[in-house]
Design an enzyme around this catalytic site. Structure first.
Site, PDB file in Angstrom:
ATOM      1  N   TYR A   1      35.933  36.147  41.542  1.00  0.00           N
ATOM      2  CA  TYR A   1      35.194  34.885  41.394  1.00  0.00           C
ATOM      3  C   TYR A   1      34.464  34.816  40.051  1.00  0.00           C
ATOM      4  CZ  TYR A   1      35.930  34.827  46.498  1.00  0.00           C
ATOM      5  OH  TYR A   1      36.489  34.869  47.758  1.00  0.00           O
TER       6      TYR A   1
ATOM      7  N   HIS B   1      45.070  30.212  38.638  1.00  0.00           N
ATOM      8  CA  HIS B   1      44.428  28.889  38.534  1.00  0.00           C
ATOM      9  C   HIS B   1      42.980  29.058  38.063  1.00  0.00           C
ATOM     10  CE1 HIS B   1      42.280  29.900  42.176  1.00  0.00           C
ATOM     11  NE2 HIS B   1      43.428  30.291  42.689  1.00  0.00           N
TER      12      HIS B   1
ATOM     13  N   THR C   1      37.713  28.395  49.734  1.00  0.00           N
ATOM     14  CA  THR C   1      38.792  27.955  50.619  1.00  0.00           C
ATOM     15  C   THR C   1      38.171  27.226  51.821  1.00  0.00           C
ATOM     16  OG1 THR C   1      38.696  30.104  51.703  1.00  0.00           O
ATOM     17  CG2 THR C   1      40.354  29.838  49.971  1.00  0.00           C
TER      18      THR C   1
ATOM     19  N   ASP D   1      53.818  33.502  44.860  1.00  0.00           N
ATOM     20  CA  ASP D   1      52.912  33.543  46.019  1.00  0.00           C
ATOM     21  C   ASP D   1      53.603  34.296  47.144  1.00  0.00           C
ATOM     22  OD1 ASP D   1      50.500  32.835  47.441  1.00  0.00           O
ATOM     23  OD2 ASP D   1      51.707  31.400  48.581  1.00  0.00           O
TER      24      ASP D   1
ATOM     25  N   LYS E   1      41.178  44.070  46.713  1.00  0.00           N
ATOM     26  CA  LYS E   1      42.441  43.731  46.028  1.00  0.00           C
ATOM     27  C   LYS E   1      43.335  44.974  45.911  1.00  0.00           C
ATOM     28  CE  LYS E   1      41.301  39.499  45.442  1.00  0.00           C
ATOM     29  NZ  LYS E   1      41.854  38.556  46.421  1.00  0.00           N
TER      30      LYS E   1
ATOM     31  N   ASP F   1      45.476  34.991  42.442  1.00  0.00           N
ATOM     32  CA  ASP F   1      44.974  36.339  42.165  1.00  0.00           C
ATOM     33  C   ASP F   1      45.780  37.415  42.899  1.00  0.00           C
ATOM     34  OD1 ASP F   1      43.929  35.418  44.591  1.00  0.00           O
ATOM     35  OD2 ASP F   1      41.906  36.205  44.253  1.00  0.00           O
TER      36      ASP F   1
END
Ligand SMILES: *[C@@H]1O[C@H](CO)[C@@H](O)[C@H](O)[C@H]1NC(C)=O
Ligand SMILES: *[C@@H]1O[C@H](CO)[C@@H](O)[C@H](O)[C@H]1NC(C)=O
Ligand SMILES: *[C@@H]1O[C@H](CO)[C@@H](O)[C@H](O)[C@H]1NC(C)=O
Ligand SMILES: *[C@@H]1O[C@H](CO)[C@@H](O)[C@H](O)[C@H]1NC(C)=O
Ligand SMILES: *[C@@H]1O[C@H](CO)[C@@H](O)[C@H](O)[C@H]1NC(C)=O
Length: 462
Positions: free
Chosen positions: A47, A79, A85, A206, A296, A357
């Protein structure tokens, strides 16, 4: 008319809140990215708004050396900054209204919470996020100017609105830079291919096609466990300072998330730090940043048995473009798209792909870009140096961009490849690297054996 709008622009600029910090420099710029409140904003993991890591490579390694010409460039981009979300946006709104119902007095740095109105949208880019992508297009044009002034990039986007919108804003910046550079010839770029997202689609930008991977919950458990390590002192403080409140671990993380999300939404230029940010200490932001890197790594990187496999498809597409030969892949590529020169040309020299991401992390690990990173500790914070340059904030911030560039140099017959992630030259693994961070193209491609051999994709359906 032009005169009137010009003077209005000037007036608007004069009346804007200050975007200048310290030495008369805008704190968000094309060149350096987001440098506003860096002690906090560079610790928000994925973020964080993109900030340039140009100074993290050995001196001048990131420039195109004299005697070399860029022969090929591909950007893989996330993006820009977005709203939370849908699910998270609902969660944050509920939490804030529960705090407003329960707490009996709001004092000091908590005073804003009493009347804070949750007005964040969901899923889409914020205005600041759109501008980040315009800036990214400008930067790409200038870095690859010798190609970009003549060649129209081929552009693909994964099919969510914010990703497609990001590609369009990038194009806007690219075209503006080209016109400013007095090169108006050639076709304007368009989003050439939008690859649909979701079950049943093969999409290299994706993930979704690998069943065993989609069902895996290891990363959530690791993130939950680490969260439980860091929250107790934060909870004690917040519950003491906000009489009447009861906070679960996830509520504390939600309040921390509000700091970046409120910051990237509250002004068009990101120049105002959200008051949520000051509820936490510098040490706590470092813990938060690590938590993001951890989730991640164990969700999409080497910590996940099938994480890197999600990046094989894109890696094989890059190999095809670098070698101008048909895509060889049986993982997540769509063969209908990739075998058609209209949707997957092999003969151009500039490419831009827009993604998320999570998929970018998988691509970086499929390529072995962070093969120097040891398995991350699940219980204690590691520095970015200890993680050998891997961190969510360094790899996949809002507006993140990885450049894969090939250059042809005077004193070297072989074309050379270099990879930059947010302007940091990544020390490549699997090929012999020169002092400028480059490998010979053939060596680079042979080093990508994990992807070229299909990795462990078979385990997706075991
Ligand atoms: C592959 O792409 C074609 C052309 O866009 C599309 O019709 C098809 O549904 C896609 N298939 C998969 C499995 O993604
Ligand atoms: C998470 O913590 C629980 C309780 O301490 C432990 O049993 C579990 O193994 C941990 N999970 C992981 C993935 O480390
Ligand atoms: C607010 O109070 C209710 C009722 O006691 C409780 O269930 C809830 O967890 C509290 N929430 C917060 C954020 O304090
Ligand atoms: C989609 O990917 C699977 C492998 O995961 C492959 O068997 C299938 O042929 C692909 N479909 C298309 C249209 O490329
Ligand atoms: C990175 O490490 C993985 C796992 O050991 C290996 O399969 C892959 O070939 C390595 N990649 C490079 C480029 O060194």
């Amino acid at each position: 008319m032009a005169l009137i709008s010009l003077s209005l622009t000037v007036l608007y600029m004069l009346s804007r809140p200050p975007v200048y910090q310290g030495q008369g420099q805008p704190c968000n710029s094309v060149e350096h990215g987001y440098q506003c409140f860096p002690q906090v904003s560079h610790l928000w993991g994925q973020y964080s708004p993109y900030f340039s890591l140009e100074h993290e490579s050995p001196a001048s390694q990131d420039v195109i050396p004299d005697g070399c010409e860029v022969a090929f460039a591909q950007v893989l981009s996330r993006h820009g900054a977005r709203y939370p979300t849908q699910d998270k946006s609902a969660t944050y709104a509920e939490l804030i209204s529960a705090i407003q119902r329960n707490v009996t007095s709001f004092r000091g740095k908590y005073a804003f919470l009493e009347s804070y109105k949750y007005t964040l949208g969901a899923e889409d880019l914020t205005t600041f996020g759109e501008d980040q992508m315009v800036d990214s297009g400008v930067k790409f044009y200038h870095r690859y100017r010798t190609l970009a002034k003549m060649i129209t990039p081929f552009i693909r986007a994964s099919g969510s609105d914010r990703v497609v919108a990001s590609a369009e804003k990038f194009i806007e910046g690219f075209q503006n830079a080209k016109l400013d550079d007095h090169h108006s010839g050639g076709k304007a770029p368009v989003v050439n291919v939008v690859i649909p997202e979701g079950d049943g689609f093969n999409n290299t930008l994706d993930h979704s096609a690998c069943t065993a991977f989609e069902d895996d919950e290891l990363a959530d458990e690791i993130e939950g466990n680490f969260t439980a390590v860091i929250t107790p002192p934060i909870r004690s403080r917040l519950e003491a300072d906000l009489p009447g409140v009861r906070l679960a671990d996830k509520d504390i993380i939600s309040l921390m998330d509000m700091c970046p999300f409120d910051t990237v939404a509250r002004t068009p230029d990101g120049s105002e730090l959200s008051p949520f940010c000051s509820l936490f200490t510098g040490k706590e932001w470092a813990q938060y940043d690590y938590k993001q890197s951890l989730s991640k790594y164990y969700g999409y990187g080497a910590g996940s048995p099938l994480g890197p496999a999600q990046g094989i498809g894109f890696t094989n597409e890059l190999v095809a473009r670098l070698t101008q030969s048909p895509v060889k892949d049986s993982t997540s590529t769509n063969t209908t798209l990739d075998s058609n020169p209209a949707t997957f040309p092999l003969d151009t020299k500039l490419y831009a792909d827009f993604s998320h991401d999570n998929s970018m992390i998988s691509v970086f690990f499929a390529m072995g870009l962070y093969n120097g990173t040891e398995p991350l500790s699940k219980t204690s914070v590691e520095s970015i140096a200890e993680m050998d340059g891997y961190a969510a904030s360094w790899t996949v911030p809002f507006g993140a961009r990885a450049y894969f560039e090939v250059m042809q140099c005077k004193r070297e017959k072989d074309p050379l490849v270099r990879v930059l992630v947010n302007d940091r030259v990544v020390p490549l693994h699997g090929c012999a690297v020169d002092s400028l961070g480059r490998c010979k193209l053939d060596d680079f491609v042979s080093g990508l054996s994990f992807a070229r051999q299909g990795g462990n994709w078979k385990s997706c359906f075991a």
